[in-house]
Design an enzyme around this catalytic site. Structure first.
Site, PDB file in Angstrom:
ATOM      1  N   ARG A 289       0.798  15.601 -33.502  1.00  9.31           N
ATOM      2  CA  ARG A 289       1.106  14.752 -34.645  1.00  9.31           C
ATOM      3  C   ARG A 289       1.843  15.596 -35.666  1.00  9.31           C
ATOM      4  NH1 ARG A 289      -3.226  12.327 -38.963  1.00  9.31           N
ATOM      5  NH2 ARG A 289      -2.749  14.306 -40.015  1.00  9.31           N
TER       6      ARG A 289
ATOM      7  N   TYR B 145      -0.308  12.663 -47.693  1.00 10.07           N
ATOM      8  CA  TYR B 145      -1.360  12.722 -46.678  1.00 10.07           C
ATOM      9  C   TYR B 145      -0.959  13.670 -45.550  1.00 10.07           C
ATOM     10  CZ  TYR B 145      -3.868  12.170 -42.547  1.00 10.07           C
ATOM     11  OH  TYR B 145      -4.567  12.496 -41.430  1.00 10.07           O
TER      12      TYR B 145
ATOM     13  N   ASP C  70       1.343   9.541 -38.555  1.00 11.58           N
ATOM     14  CA  ASP C  70       0.345   8.704 -39.214  1.00 11.58           C
ATOM     15  C   ASP C  70       0.872   8.257 -40.576  1.00 11.58           C
ATOM     16  OD1 ASP C  70      -3.260   9.201 -39.809  1.00 11.58           O
ATOM     17  OD2 ASP C  70      -1.906   7.523 -40.245  1.00 11.58           O
TER      18      ASP C  70
ATOM     19  N   HIS D 226      -0.717   6.309 -42.465  1.00  4.31           N
ATOM     20  CA  HIS D 226      -1.957   6.316 -43.266  1.00  4.31           C
ATOM     21  C   HIS D 226      -2.066   5.133 -44.219  1.00  4.31           C
ATOM     22  CE1 HIS D 226      -5.458   8.540 -44.945  1.00  4.31           C
ATOM     23  NE2 HIS D 226      -5.467   8.996 -43.700  1.00  4.31           N
TER      24      HIS D 226
ATOM     25  N   GLU E 192       0.978   5.470 -36.463  1.00  2.00           N
ATOM     26  CA  GLU E 192      -0.419   5.123 -36.736  1.00  2.00           C
ATOM     27  C   GLU E 192      -0.604   4.531 -38.125  1.00  2.00           C
ATOM     28  OE1 GLU E 192      -2.951   8.520 -36.441  1.00  2.00           O
ATOM     29  OE2 GLU E 192      -4.551   7.579 -37.577  1.00  2.00           O
TER      30      GLU E 192
ATOM     31  N   GLU F 196      -8.910   3.505 -37.073  1.00  2.63           N
ATOM     32  CA  GLU F 196      -9.905   4.550 -37.369  1.00  2.63           C
ATOM     33  C   GLU F 196     -10.859   4.093 -38.472  1.00  2.63           C
ATOM     34  OE1 GLU F 196      -7.176   7.748 -38.557  1.00  2.63           O
ATOM     35  OE2 GLU F 196      -8.146   7.694 -40.500  1.00  2.63           O
TER      36      GLU F 196
ATOM     37  N   ARG G 164      -7.877   2.896 -32.401  1.00  2.00           N
ATOM     38  CA  ARG G 164      -8.298   4.236 -32.825  1.00  2.00           C
ATOM     39  C   ARG G 164      -9.795   4.326 -33.136  1.00  2.00           C
ATOM     40  NH1 ARG G 164      -6.730   8.708 -33.663  1.00  2.00           N
ATOM     41  NH2 ARG G 164      -6.642   8.910 -35.929  1.00  2.00           N
TER      42      ARG G 164
ATOM     43  N   GLU H 299      -7.712  12.251 -30.404  1.00  2.00           N
ATOM     44  CA  GLU H 299      -7.328  13.135 -31.508  1.00  2.00           C
ATOM     45  C   GLU H 299      -8.252  14.340 -31.501  1.00  2.00           C
ATOM     46  OE1 GLU H 299      -7.614  11.329 -35.325  1.00  2.00           O
ATOM     47  OE2 GLU H 299      -6.819  13.052 -36.379  1.00  2.00           O
TER      48      GLU H 299
ATOM     49  N   TRP I 220      -4.722   5.413 -50.071  1.00  2.00           N
ATOM     50  CA  TRP I 220      -4.565   6.852 -49.784  1.00  2.00           C
ATOM     51  C   TRP I 220      -4.365   7.040 -48.290  1.00  2.00           C
ATOM     52  CZ3 TRP I 220      -7.599  10.257 -46.795  1.00  2.00           C
ATOM     53  CH2 TRP I 220      -7.096  11.569 -46.809  1.00  2.00           C
TER      54      TRP I 220
HETATM   55  C1  CS2 Z   1      -6.543  10.739 -40.429  1.00  2.00           C
HETATM   56  C2  CS2 Z   1      -7.809  11.347 -40.948  1.00  2.00           C
HETATM   57  O1  CS2 Z   1      -7.115  11.830 -38.434  1.00  2.00           O
HETATM   58  C3  CS2 Z   1      -6.437  10.926 -38.936  1.00  2.00           C
HETATM   59  O2  CS2 Z   1      -5.666  10.175 -38.321  1.00  2.00           O
HETATM   60  O3  CS2 Z   1      -6.286   9.432 -40.787  1.00  2.00           O
HETATM   61  O4  CS2 Z   1      -7.490  12.634 -41.353  1.00  2.00           O
HETATM   62  C4  CS2 Z   1      -8.472  10.620 -42.096  1.00  2.00           C
HETATM   63  O5  CS2 Z   1      -7.630  10.725 -43.232  1.00  2.00           O
HETATM   64  C5  CS2 Z   1      -9.810  11.264 -42.372  1.00  2.00           C
HETATM   65  O6  CS2 Z   1     -10.587  11.176 -41.207  1.00  2.00           O
HETATM   66  C6  CS2 Z   1     -10.512  10.577 -43.529  1.00  2.00           C
HETATM   67  O7  CS2 Z   1     -11.764  11.174 -43.740  1.00  2.00           O
HETATM   68 MG    MG Z   2      -5.187   8.415 -39.274  1.00  2.00          MG
END
Ligand code: CS2
Ligand code: MG
Length: 402
Positions: A147, A159, A210, A212, A236, A262, A283, A339, A402
């Site tokens: 990634r 991020y 990502d 995010h 993602e 996620e 995810r 991941e 975020w």
């Molecule tokens: C992220 C994470 O791993 C990912 O894809 O989105 O770093 C996420 O921000 C954290 O797990 C939040 O605690």
């Molecule tokens: Mg993520």
């Protein structure tokens, strides 16, 4: 065999983790991860104050009935705190079952469907040049999938850009840090990152990104379209996914594969995404998605609609969750990728585990149960320290994702 007792451990070996330990009357115990980044103590209390009293005396082999009891019995269903607590109990019960039957948990989930688990690592840098170098370093470590996240010109922070080369920990002690965001700057920048990566490394390496949760559907459609020449493995979290229908608009405009989930914690968060084939990877992972028992049901539904798994595996999921995820990953048919954000040495010392990394893959090992333990004595040296994920505002101060 009966559940005799259960205990919640809170520790901070480089980051906060919540670990559930369930003890049986035959001396076998099981472990579950109950970590919810930024809201850890809510899950600790949900388990200690509300769940554990209901477990004592039950048969730990009854993973399905205990799952249903904790899900339906709470009346107030779903949500990250509830489902993370249920997940921790579920992981611990599968761990006990494997140990009692003297077999790795994957053998109870259908056995191995593949030799190992393809993983992706996290390369990131302050700018394109640094990120390109990091991707090269990850390729040197043997990763086949990487990634890439980079800083964005004109933005202080964004991020996915770590302060450390190998470890990325977004939560910070004290109150939530405030980041500033510009979607326009981001949309202009990301295609340049992936064009540079493809020119430098060619097509052989899988590249992921990502977003995010930071775009609206039409912006995600624009980004997906602009990334098509670079053949991403996935884009993602293009948009916040409360509105599952929002993915229809993205799907109409781009063939870039989409990954989401996620932050999901139950199959109902994704049912439309599956039935309308609006995403390519789901995810959701064991610790926030109700454990192995529920995640298997999500994967089975996803399989019908050509959706593959791509479980979340950030550092804020403990090695217990990683171990459980690998037993799940190696057994299901519609596995996509896992991941793998490496934990620090301190974390690994508190959570000794059988899984190991080799040539871009993770292997769960063949210890009975999940193949992970928890060093209570060592963990005591690392007391909990409240930490928060950052918050994000647009340049004009509007509160954003975020
Ligand atoms: C992220 C994470 O791993 C990912 O894809 O989105 O770093 C996420 O921000 C954290 O797990 C939040 O605690
Ligand atoms: Mg993520």
């Amino acid at each position: 065999m009966k559940i005799k007792d259960a205990k919640v451990f809170v520790s901070c070996p480089d980051r906060n983790f919540i670990t559930l330990k369930i003890y049986t009357d035959q001396g076998i115990y099981g472990l579950g991860d109950a970590t919810l980044n930024g809201r850890e103590l809510s899950v600790a209390s949900y388990l200690s104050d509300h769940v554990i009293p209901c477990l004592i005396g039950r048969d730990p082999f009854q993973t399905e009935d205990i799952w249903q009891y904790l899900y339906k019995g709470a009346y107030w269903r779903r949500g990250p705190v509830t489902m993370t607590a249920i997940a921790a109990v579920d992981m611990a019960l599968w761990d006990i079952k494997g140990k009692a039957l003297n077999t790795p948990v994957y053998n109870l989930l259908g056995g191995k469907s593949r030799t190992g688990v393809l993983v992706y690592g996290h390369a990131n840098g302050r700018d394109i040049a640094e990120t390109v170098d990091r991707v090269g370093e990850y390729m040197g470590l043997g990763y086949k999938a990487i990634r890439a996240q980079s800083g964005i010109p004109g933005l202080e922070s964004t991020y996915g850009v770590a302060k450390d080369k190998l470890f990325y920990e977004p939560a910070e002690k004290g109150l939530p840090p405030e980041n500033l965001w510009s979607t326009e700057k981001y949309l202009l920048h990301v295609p340049k990152l992936f064009e540079t990566l493809r020119v430098k490394y060619g097509e052989d390496v899988h590249l992921l990104h990502d977003a995010h949760h930071r775009l609206r559907p039409i912006e995600a459609a624009r980004l997906g379209k602009s990334l098509e020449p670079y053949h991403l493995f996935w884009l993602e979290d293009p948009v916040p996914a409360e509105l599952q229908e929002g993915f229809r608009l993205i799907r109409q405009h781009t063939t870039t594969p989409l990954a989401v989930g996620e932050v999901f914690n139950a199959i109902w968060d994704a049912n439309l995404l599956f039935t309308e084939q609006l995403v390519d990877y789901i995810r959701t992972t064991v610790v926030h998605g109700g454990g192995i028992t529920h995640l298997k049901k999500m994967a089975s539904m996803a399989e019908i609609y050509h959706v593959l798994t791509g479980c979340h595996g950030a550092t804020d999921l403990s090695p217990v969750a990683m171990a459980a995820a690998l037993h799940f990953d190696i057994s299901i048919n519609n596995f996509g990728i896992q991941e793998y954000m490496r934990h620090t040495d301190k974390t690994d010392e508190v959570f000794p585990h059988a899984y190991y990394f080799k040539d871009g893959m993770l292997y769960p090992g063949d210890q009975p149960g999940l193949g992970v333990d928890y060093d209570e004595k060592l963990a005591e040296k690392f007391p909990y320290e409240r930490a928060y994920l950052p918050v994000n505002r647009k340049l004009d101060g509007t509160m954003y994702n975020w």
